[in-house]
Design a protein around this motif. Structure first.
Motif, mmCIF file in Angstrom:
data_model
loop_
_atom_site.group_PDB
_atom_site.id
_atom_site.type_symbol
_atom_site.label_atom_id
_atom_site.label_comp_id
_atom_site.label_asym_id
_atom_site.label_seq_id
_atom_site.Cartn_x
_atom_site.Cartn_y
_atom_site.Cartn_z
ATOM 1 N N LEU A 60 0.504 -1.477 0.494
ATOM 2 C CA LEU A 60 -0.146 -0.446 0.026
ATOM 3 C C LEU A 60 0.950 1.342 -0.012
ATOM 4 O O LEU A 60 0.848 2.494 -1.012
ATOM 5 N N ASP A 93 3.978 1.593 -0.684
ATOM 6 C CA ASP A 93 4.670 1.710 -1.992
ATOM 7 C C ASP A 93 3.751 2.215 -3.701
ATOM 8 O O ASP A 93 4.894 3.608 -4.143
ATOM 9 N N VAL A 94 2.425 1.499 -3.044
ATOM 10 C CA VAL A 94 1.744 2.019 -4.429
ATOM 11 C C VAL A 94 1.343 3.944 -3.867
ATOM 12 O O VAL A 94 1.379 4.608 -4.794
ATOM 13 N N ILE A 95 0.636 4.273 -2.588
ATOM 14 C CA ILE A 95 -0.269 5.615 -2.537
ATOM 15 C C ILE A 95 0.864 6.030 -1.090
ATOM 16 O O ILE A 95 -0.134 7.526 -0.601
ATOM 17 N N GLY A 96 1.837 5.963 -1.091
ATOM 18 C CA GLY A 96 2.449 6.131 0.254
ATOM 19 C C GLY A 96 2.302 6.492 1.657
ATOM 20 O O GLY A 96 1.755 6.167 1.457
ATOM 21 N N VAL A 156 0.190 7.600 2.440
ATOM 22 C CA VAL A 156 -1.307 7.706 2.765
ATOM 23 C C VAL A 156 -1.997 5.724 2.611
ATOM 24 O O VAL A 156 -2.903 5.987 3.177
ATOM 25 N N GLY A 157 -1.250 5.225 2.360
ATOM 26 C CA GLY A 157 -0.903 3.866 2.104
ATOM 27 C C GLY A 157 -1.525 3.411 3.927
ATOM 28 O O GLY A 157 -2.623 2.562 4.262
ATOM 29 N N TRP A 179 -0.338 11.180 8.626
ATOM 30 C CA TRP A 179 -1.690 10.250 7.589
ATOM 31 C C TRP A 179 -1.844 8.889 8.373
ATOM 32 O O TRP A 179 -3.141 8.162 8.670
#
Length: 227
Positions: free
Chosen positions: A28, A30-33, A35-36, A76
């Motif tokens: 998560l 890796d994909v959305i920083g 926010v993941g 976050w």
């Protein structure tokens, strides 16, 4: 840090479901920083079996590798905690006292008065319960429901949740940030705390059942003797 390196670090565990959870959290992030990380913590609030003690150190680990800043990790994950808590708070508001009374009336060993006593206690001590409850496994999620049932002011609930969550999140995010690849060490101590909480809950439920059964037994004997 590249996705491959971070994923490899997170997979340093024993192949358990906790290691799988760590890998999923890393994916998560890796994909959305960052926010993941927030999304993972929001889901942890909704599903208590998901341990924040694993998710949060992974956010710290990612921050230590430069995927995002430490401040972003803390911001976050705290936002995620608040979002998840608000969802359960809303569930508590929807349930309400009257609906809980009807449910309690159909449950064995539970009296309608138990709901009233619990709500009255929460009205008096709910602030401390929400703040400190955010730092206890399992309770950190479930405490939001009685807050909603007791209709704690939304602004107060949000503020207390944010404060308690920030303290809890900071401890584990910093641990992951400082420990790096050795983040698995945290699991040992987190597991001990979780087992203590579970044991306390089981003991409390057992005590409640024993006391209630004794009360019912005495009441039946009194009715029999009176007849």
């Amino acid at each position: 840090m590249t996705e491959t390196t971070l994923a490899a670090t997170s997979s340093a565990g024993d192949g358990s479901w906790l290691s799988a959870l760590a890998d999923w959290t890393v994916s998560l992030m890796d994909v959305i920083g960052p926010v993941g990380a927030g999304l993972a913590i929001a889901l942890e609030n909704l599903f208590p079996p998901l341990p924040s003690e694993v998710v949060l150190p992974m956010a710290g680990l990612a921050a230590s590798r430069g995927s995002f800043s430490l401040a972003e990790a803390l911001i976050w994950t705290t936002i995620g905690s608040i979002v998840g808590a608000l969802a359960l708070y809303g569930l508590g508001r929807w349930l309400g006292v009257e609906r809980l009374r009807r449910i309690a009336d159909r449950m064995p060993l539970v009296n309608v008065q138990d709901v009233d006593v619990t709500v009255a206690w929460f009205v008096r001590h709910g602030g401390k319960a929400v703040f400190f409850g955010r730092m206890l496994p399992i309770f950190r999620s479930l405490i939001s429901i009685p807050a909603g049932v007791a209709k704690m002011p939304l602004w107060r609930f949000t503020l207390l949740t944010a404060a308690g969550s920030l303290i809890w999140n900071t401890i584990f995010v910093l641990a992951g940030y400082l420990l790096g690849e050795q983040w698995h060490v945290i699991e040992q101590y987190a597991d001990i705390l979780q087992y203590v909480v579970i044991a306390a809950v089981v003991a409390g439920v057992a005590w409640f059942m024993v006391v209630r059964v004794r009360m019912l037994t005495r009441a039946r004997r009194t009715r029999t003797d009176g007849a």
